[in-house]
Design a protein around this motif. Sequence first.
Motif, PDB file in Angstrom:
ATOM      1  N   HIS A  31       0.828  -1.211   0.000  1.00 18.05           N
ATOM      2  CA  HIS A  31       0.000   0.000   0.000  1.00 18.05           C
ATOM      3  C   HIS A  31       0.858   1.254   0.000  1.00 18.05           C
ATOM      4  O   HIS A  31       2.004   1.239   0.431  1.00 18.05           O
TER       5      HIS A  31
ATOM      6  N   GLU B 181      -5.213   1.868   2.319  1.00 20.96           N
ATOM      7  CA  GLU B 181      -5.220   0.717   3.234  1.00 20.96           C
ATOM      8  C   GLU B 181      -5.495   1.163   4.663  1.00 20.96           C
ATOM      9  O   GLU B 181      -6.175   0.470   5.425  1.00 20.96           O
TER      10      GLU B 181
ATOM     11  N   ASP C 108       3.611  -5.948   3.959  1.00 18.98           N
ATOM     12  CA  ASP C 108       3.298  -4.843   4.860  1.00 18.98           C
ATOM     13  C   ASP C 108       4.097  -5.072   6.146  1.00 18.98           C
ATOM     14  O   ASP C 108       4.514  -6.195   6.424  1.00 18.98           O
TER      15      ASP C 108
ATOM     16  N   ASP D 166       6.292   2.240   7.015  1.00 20.27           N
ATOM     17  CA  ASP D 166       5.061   1.491   6.726  1.00 20.27           C
ATOM     18  C   ASP D 166       4.213   2.382   5.823  1.00 20.27           C
ATOM     19  O   ASP D 166       3.635   3.338   6.298  1.00 20.27           O
ATOM     20  N   ASN D 167       4.160   2.214   4.492  1.00 19.53           N
ATOM     21  CA  ASN D 167       4.556   0.981   3.876  1.00 19.53           C
ATOM     22  C   ASN D 167       5.466   1.241   2.674  1.00 19.53           C
ATOM     23  O   ASN D 167       5.553   0.448   1.752  1.00 19.53           O
TER      24      ASN D 167
HETATM   25 ZN    ZN Z   1       0.963  -0.909   6.532  1.00 24.09          ZN
END
Ligand code: ZN
Length: 432
Positions: A83, A266, A312, A234-235
């Motif tokens: 994502h 996400e 992820d 992230d991410n």
């Molecule tokens: Zn994530």
Amino acid sequence: MNYKDSSQIQDYLEFLNQSPTAWHAVDQAIQKLLKAGFSELKEEESWQIAPGNKYFVVRNGSSLCAFIVPHQTPISAQAICSHTDSPSFKLKPNAEFRKENMLMLGVEIYGGPLLSSWLNRDLGLAGRVVYTDPNGKMQTELIRLDDHPLVIPQLAIHLDRQVNEQGLLLNKQEHLAALAALDYPTSIPYLEIRVREKIKHCDRLLGTDLFLFPLESAALTGFRQQMLASYRIDNLGSMHASLTALLGSQNTSNDHLKMAVFWDNEEVGSETAQGAGSPFFSHVLERILLALDCGREEYLRLLRRSCSVSVDFAHALHPNYPEKHEPRHQPLLNKGIVLKANAQQRYATDAYSAAIIVKLCQQLNLSLQKFVSRGDIPCGTTIGPIHAGSTGISTVDIGCPQLSMHSCRELAGCQDHLDMCLLLKAFLEREA
Ligand code: ZN
């Protein structure tokens, strides 16, 4: 290993620094893909696809699907999914308001940020703006405003005596507005002026998607720079590893599609026109087959032969809170990629999809760490189950371990990133 000298790590740092929002991350990905010989296909146009060639498709400027077409009719697809968005603060539609001589910008929460990490930091504004140019034509442009930092000041301890004992309580409506200016003239709209400073041909500002972001650059940290600290690890870490793998993968197979898909939204549940819950991926995949003169039956058969890896981040064991992890599932920084499982299918991993990753790690001599959350702490989730549920493609959830997830200064290991680049490349090159 000296990570400072690794070109992949340097490229990763650059990618983080250039990608304050999902739109900027996709823009960075587009530059890399074009440089590597990929051509853009537009969803609203008819597609001409040639065997052996490389393409990408963008939706909303914030989601992207890239793929390499095999020389023969594809019978399976191998897709890496990640994502593009991160938790943040989004400017409200009427963001500007005043408190005495202070000009403030009101924000809404996007996703689930660690709110306290955003206090007392130099912040910029980035995102996209829609405006009319002097000819009255509507234009959309990415923007990054970092030359007049904003700040969300924390209440002094003298006015909040119990904060260290009772914890910091932040009211999302009252306590998170950002201070932009002092004694700013009431007659001049602040945001419109700031946008016009960057975009000279902006005549009228029609709409904005603007987010706060921390101005501090991504940096290597710790003894011998073994770790990396940044906003949006992230991410973007998974996105960077996926792009590195796709761009570096050799055309080994004659009949499987290599794909990398990057979805926005996400952090807010993926159910948007460009999120993992949308038909973006399925539409792209079906249209590839249609453009190669295959029918719907071939498309549905291909789905059953395909597999995806959802990438992820995972929670590394926190040295100060070891009790938060399941005692026998405690991933450590720089000790390998994490294979994530959950019986409730909050992660899509099962024995079959896990086996693909276990086997590849064995072949590459990479260490693998297994993660399951404690029985008394609810498990997070990601795009893996959403993608598996909407396409029927067997999917495995993996990720690099990190600390401080969803803060605006996350921490991850450099070696894990290099391992992930290798694993994802091998996943794309494997014989299905
Ligand atoms: Zn994530």
